[in-house]
Write a protein that holds these residues in place. Structure first.
Motif, PDB file in Angstrom:
ATOM      1  N   PRO A   1      -5.596   2.705   2.669  1.00  0.00           N
ATOM      2  CA  PRO A   1      -5.873   1.324   2.238  1.00  0.00           C
ATOM      3  C   PRO A   1      -7.227   0.812   2.724  1.00  0.00           C
ATOM      4  CG  PRO A   1      -3.602   1.524   2.937  1.00  0.00           C
ATOM      5  CD  PRO A   1      -4.269   2.838   3.273  1.00  0.00           C
ATOM      6  N   GLU A   2      -7.725   1.367   3.809  1.00  0.00           N
ATOM      7  CA  GLU A   2      -8.995   0.913   4.364  1.00  0.00           C
ATOM      8  C   GLU A   2     -10.219   1.526   3.687  1.00  0.00           C
ATOM      9  OE1 GLU A   2      -6.482   2.240   6.453  1.00  0.00           O
ATOM     10  OE2 GLU A   2      -5.700   0.212   6.714  1.00  0.00           O
ATOM     11  N   ASN A   3     -10.094   2.728   3.111  1.00  0.00           N
ATOM     12  CA  ASN A   3     -11.287   3.393   2.582  1.00  0.00           C
ATOM     13  C   ASN A   3     -11.234   3.691   1.082  1.00  0.00           C
ATOM     14  OD1 ASN A   3      -9.673   5.650   2.233  1.00  0.00           O
ATOM     15  ND2 ASN A   3     -10.797   6.944   3.651  1.00  0.00           N
ATOM     16  N   ARG A   4     -10.162   3.326   0.424  1.00  0.00           N
ATOM     17  CA  ARG A   4     -10.052   3.650  -1.002  1.00  0.00           C
ATOM     18  C   ARG A   4     -11.064   2.839  -1.817  1.00  0.00           C
ATOM     19  NH1 ARG A   4      -4.288   0.721  -1.194  1.00  0.00           N
ATOM     20  NH2 ARG A   4      -5.041  -1.407  -1.434  1.00  0.00           N
ATOM     21  N   PRO A   5     -11.538   3.412  -2.912  1.00  0.00           N
ATOM     22  CA  PRO A   5     -12.505   2.672  -3.735  1.00  0.00           C
ATOM     23  C   PRO A   5     -11.795   1.573  -4.536  1.00  0.00           C
ATOM     24  CG  PRO A   5     -11.992   4.777  -4.743  1.00  0.00           C
ATOM     25  CD  PRO A   5     -11.299   4.757  -3.404  1.00  0.00           C
ATOM     26  N   GLU A   6     -12.565   0.631  -5.011  1.00  0.00           N
ATOM     27  CA  GLU A   6     -11.982  -0.467  -5.786  1.00  0.00           C
ATOM     28  C   GLU A   6     -11.324   0.024  -7.067  1.00  0.00           C
ATOM     29  OE1 GLU A   6     -14.345  -3.940  -6.448  1.00  0.00           O
ATOM     30  OE2 GLU A   6     -15.171  -3.884  -4.421  1.00  0.00           O
ATOM     31  N   ASP A   7     -11.839   1.110  -7.636  1.00  0.00           N
ATOM     32  CA  ASP A   7     -11.298   1.613  -8.898  1.00  0.00           C
ATOM     33  C   ASP A   7     -10.249   2.711  -8.691  1.00  0.00           C
ATOM     34  OD1 ASP A   7     -12.964   3.692  -8.077  1.00  0.00           O
ATOM     35  OD2 ASP A   7     -13.655   4.106 -10.116  1.00  0.00           O
TER      36      ASP A   7
ATOM     37  N   ASP B   1       0.801  -1.220   0.000  1.00  0.00           N
ATOM     38  CA  ASP B   1       0.000   0.000   0.000  1.00  0.00           C
ATOM     39  C   ASP B   1       0.840   1.278   0.000  1.00  0.00           C
ATOM     40  OD1 ASP B   1      -2.435  -1.413   0.068  1.00  0.00           O
ATOM     41  OD2 ASP B   1      -2.272  -1.651   2.244  1.00  0.00           O
ATOM     42  N   SER B   2       2.153   1.126  -0.023  1.00  0.00           N
ATOM     43  CA  SER B   2       3.030   2.291   0.071  1.00  0.00           C
ATOM     44  C   SER B   2       2.802   3.292  -1.055  1.00  0.00           C
ATOM     45  CB  SER B   2       4.493   1.862   0.068  1.00  0.00           C
ATOM     46  OG  SER B   2       4.762   1.038   1.173  1.00  0.00           O
ATOM     47  N   GLY B   3       2.632   2.791  -2.271  1.00  0.00           N
ATOM     48  CA  GLY B   3       2.423   3.680  -3.404  1.00  0.00           C
ATOM     49  C   GLY B   3       1.154   4.493  -3.272  1.00  0.00           C
ATOM     50  N   GLN B   4       0.076   3.842  -2.885  1.00  0.00           N
ATOM     51  CA  GLN B   4      -1.195   4.551  -2.725  1.00  0.00           C
ATOM     52  C   GLN B   4      -1.097   5.587  -1.611  1.00  0.00           C
ATOM     53  OE1 GLN B   4      -4.094   3.785  -0.094  1.00  0.00           O
ATOM     54  NE2 GLN B   4      -4.525   5.829  -0.868  1.00  0.00           N
ATOM     55  N   LEU B   5      -0.450   5.242  -0.507  1.00  0.00           N
ATOM     56  CA  LEU B   5      -0.262   6.197   0.585  1.00  0.00           C
ATOM     57  C   LEU B   5       0.606   7.370   0.132  1.00  0.00           C
ATOM     58  CD1 LEU B   5       0.233   3.649   3.498  1.00  0.00           C
ATOM     59  CD2 LEU B   5      -1.729   5.186   3.158  1.00  0.00           C
ATOM     60  N   GLY B   6       1.624   7.082  -0.682  1.00  0.00           N
ATOM     61  CA  GLY B   6       2.470   8.143  -1.230  1.00  0.00           C
ATOM     62  C   GLY B   6       1.702   9.072  -2.153  1.00  0.00           C
ATOM     63  N   HIS B   7       0.843   8.494  -3.003  1.00  0.00           N
ATOM     64  CA  HIS B   7       0.002   9.319  -3.878  1.00  0.00           C
ATOM     65  C   HIS B   7      -0.906  10.225  -3.050  1.00  0.00           C
ATOM     66  CE1 HIS B   7       0.857   7.946  -7.952  1.00  0.00           C
ATOM     67  NE2 HIS B   7       0.849   6.692  -7.531  1.00  0.00           N
ATOM     68  N   ALA B   8      -1.503   9.690  -1.991  1.00  0.00           N
ATOM     69  CA  ALA B   8      -2.393  10.486  -1.145  1.00  0.00           C
ATOM     70  C   ALA B   8      -1.629  11.626  -0.473  1.00  0.00           C
ATOM     71  CB  ALA B   8      -3.069   9.599  -0.102  1.00  0.00           C
ATOM     72  N   HIS B   9      -0.436  11.330   0.044  1.00  0.00           N
ATOM     73  CA  HIS B   9       0.357  12.365   0.695  1.00  0.00           C
ATOM     74  C   HIS B   9       0.789  13.426  -0.318  1.00  0.00           C
ATOM     75  CE1 HIS B   9       2.967  14.328   3.518  1.00  0.00           C
ATOM     76  NE2 HIS B   9       3.987  14.167   2.709  1.00  0.00           N
TER      77      HIS B   9
ATOM     78  N   LEU C   1      -8.500  17.660 -12.951  1.00  0.00           N
ATOM     79  CA  LEU C   1      -7.520  17.063 -12.045  1.00  0.00           C
ATOM     80  C   LEU C   1      -7.870  17.229 -10.570  1.00  0.00           C
ATOM     81  CD1 LEU C   1      -5.331  18.328 -14.595  1.00  0.00           C
ATOM     82  CD2 LEU C   1      -4.331  16.362 -13.482  1.00  0.00           C
ATOM     83  N   VAL C   2      -8.319  18.405 -10.173  1.00  0.00           N
ATOM     84  CA  VAL C   2      -8.607  18.665  -8.762  1.00  0.00           C
ATOM     85  C   VAL C   2      -9.682  17.730  -8.204  1.00  0.00           C
ATOM     86  CG1 VAL C   2      -9.518  20.388  -7.140  1.00  0.00           C
ATOM     87  CG2 VAL C   2      -7.695  21.007  -8.741  1.00  0.00           C
ATOM     88  N   PRO C   3     -10.781  17.472  -8.935  1.00  0.00           N
ATOM     89  CA  PRO C   3     -11.773  16.556  -8.361  1.00  0.00           C
ATOM     90  C   PRO C   3     -11.203  15.166  -8.036  1.00  0.00           C
ATOM     91  CG  PRO C   3     -12.737  17.765 -10.186  1.00  0.00           C
ATOM     92  CD  PRO C   3     -11.259  18.068 -10.191  1.00  0.00           C
ATOM     93  N   ILE C   4     -10.356  14.654  -8.915  1.00  0.00           N
ATOM     94  CA  ILE C   4      -9.738  13.346  -8.642  1.00  0.00           C
ATOM     95  C   ILE C   4      -8.769  13.477  -7.474  1.00  0.00           C
ATOM     96  CG2 ILE C   4      -8.278  11.494  -9.559  1.00  0.00           C
ATOM     97  CD1 ILE C   4      -9.421  12.250 -12.369  1.00  0.00           C
ATOM     98  N   ASN C   5      -7.960  14.538  -7.476  1.00  0.00           N
ATOM     99  CA  ASN C   5      -6.990  14.723  -6.397  1.00  0.00           C
ATOM    100  C   ASN C   5      -7.683  14.891  -5.046  1.00  0.00           C
ATOM    101  OD1 ASN C   5      -4.158  15.111  -5.569  1.00  0.00           O
ATOM    102  ND2 ASN C   5      -4.923  17.110  -4.935  1.00  0.00           N
ATOM    103  N   ASN C   6      -8.809  15.590  -5.022  1.00  0.00           N
ATOM    104  CA  ASN C   6      -9.520  15.777  -3.762  1.00  0.00           C
ATOM    105  C   ASN C   6      -9.991  14.450  -3.181  1.00  0.00           C
ATOM    106  OD1 ASN C   6      -9.118  18.517  -3.630  1.00  0.00           O
ATOM    107  ND2 ASN C   6     -11.096  19.035  -4.515  1.00  0.00           N
ATOM    108  N   ARG C   7     -10.355  13.523  -4.049  1.00  0.00           N
ATOM    109  CA  ARG C   7     -10.722  12.189  -3.554  1.00  0.00           C
ATOM    110  C   ARG C   7      -9.463  11.436  -3.124  1.00  0.00           C
ATOM    111  NH1 ARG C   7     -13.981  12.638  -8.176  1.00  0.00           N
ATOM    112  NH2 ARG C   7     -12.662  11.218  -9.376  1.00  0.00           N
ATOM    113  N   ASN C   8      -8.441  11.449  -3.972  1.00  0.00           N
ATOM    114  CA  ASN C   8      -7.211  10.688  -3.725  1.00  0.00           C
ATOM    115  C   ASN C   8      -6.561  11.051  -2.400  1.00  0.00           C
ATOM    116  OD1 ASN C   8      -4.541   9.382  -4.203  1.00  0.00           O
ATOM    117  ND2 ASN C   8      -3.901  11.469  -4.625  1.00  0.00           N
ATOM    118  N   LYS C   9      -6.539  12.318  -2.060  1.00  0.00           N
ATOM    119  CA  LYS C   9      -5.796  12.729  -0.864  1.00  0.00           C
ATOM    120  C   LYS C   9      -6.456  12.274   0.436  1.00  0.00           C
ATOM    121  CE  LYS C   9      -7.521  17.474  -0.779  1.00  0.00           C
ATOM    122  NZ  LYS C   9      -7.123  18.874  -0.978  1.00  0.00           N
ATOM    123  N   THR C  10      -7.673  11.757   0.352  1.00  0.00           N
ATOM    124  CA  THR C  10      -8.338  11.247   1.552  1.00  0.00           C
ATOM    125  C   THR C  10      -8.286   9.721   1.652  1.00  0.00           C
ATOM    126  OG1 THR C  10     -10.509  11.058   0.501  1.00  0.00           O
ATOM    127  CG2 THR C  10      -9.959  13.192   1.497  1.00  0.00           C
ATOM    128  N   TRP C  11      -7.787   9.070   0.616  1.00  0.00           N
ATOM    129  CA  TRP C  11      -7.802   7.615   0.592  1.00  0.00           C
ATOM    130  C   TRP C  11      -6.741   7.005   1.490  1.00  0.00           C
ATOM    131  CZ3 TRP C  11      -7.808   7.361  -5.436  1.00  0.00           C
ATOM    132  CH2 TRP C  11      -9.086   7.687  -5.914  1.00  0.00           C
TER     133      TRP C  11
END
Length: 148
Positions: free
Chosen positions: A111-117, A37-45, A99-109
């Motif tokens: 591993p426990e709450n991210r969507p499947e897609d 999950d490191s990559g996803q956490l890095g993207h969120a940060h 870009l901002v709408p996607i980023n606004n979702r991404n920055k809150t994700w």
């Protein structure tokens, strides 16, 4: 004074272009290659950090270009500066709408709450980001050409 404004504007826009280029072609591949999950956490940060800084940078760049265009209205290269400004406006519009709408979702994700897609959403963001990078590189190139 106009020369100092021109050089300062080119440096500010050029560094912004470098950051966005690095995000696309350096940071994303690094984050995507991390295990678990490191990559996803890095993207969120990264989304939180750059999401706070980049809007100010984009608007500052646009303001500097507008001041350059007004101050240098009767000088050679003003048409290039105005066109660069229009491209920066396009990049801001792209950012806000795509870009901002996607980023606004991404920055809150997490591993426990991210969507499947989440990976598909990040790939969509990256595709839009590639286009935005091309637009701001074009704007930067026009600003450099206007210096000549």
């Amino acid at each position: 004074m106009l020369n100092a404004l021109e050089v300062f504007t080119v440096v500010v826009v050029g560094v912004m272009v470098g950051v966005e280029f690095s995000v696309a072609f350096v940071m994303n591949p690094i984050l995507n290659a991390l295990p678990g999950d490191s990559g996803q956490l890095g993207h969120a940060h990264g989304g939180r950090m750059l999401g706070a800084v980049m809007p100010v940078w984009y608007i500052t760049s646009l303001v500097l270009v507008a001041v350059w265009a007004i101050a240098g209205w009767h000088h050679h290269g003003t048409g290039l500066v105005i066109t660069a400004g229009a491209l920066l406006i396009l990049s801001v519009i792209m950012s806000v709408l795509l870009l901002v709408p996607i980023n606004n979702r991404n920055k809150t994700w997490t591993p426990e709450n991210r969507p499947e897609d989440w990976k598909e959403q990040m790939n969509r963001w990256l595709g839009f980001h590639y286009v935005r990078v091309a637009v701001i590189i074009a704007a930067f190139t026009l600003l450099v050409a206007a210096l000549a």
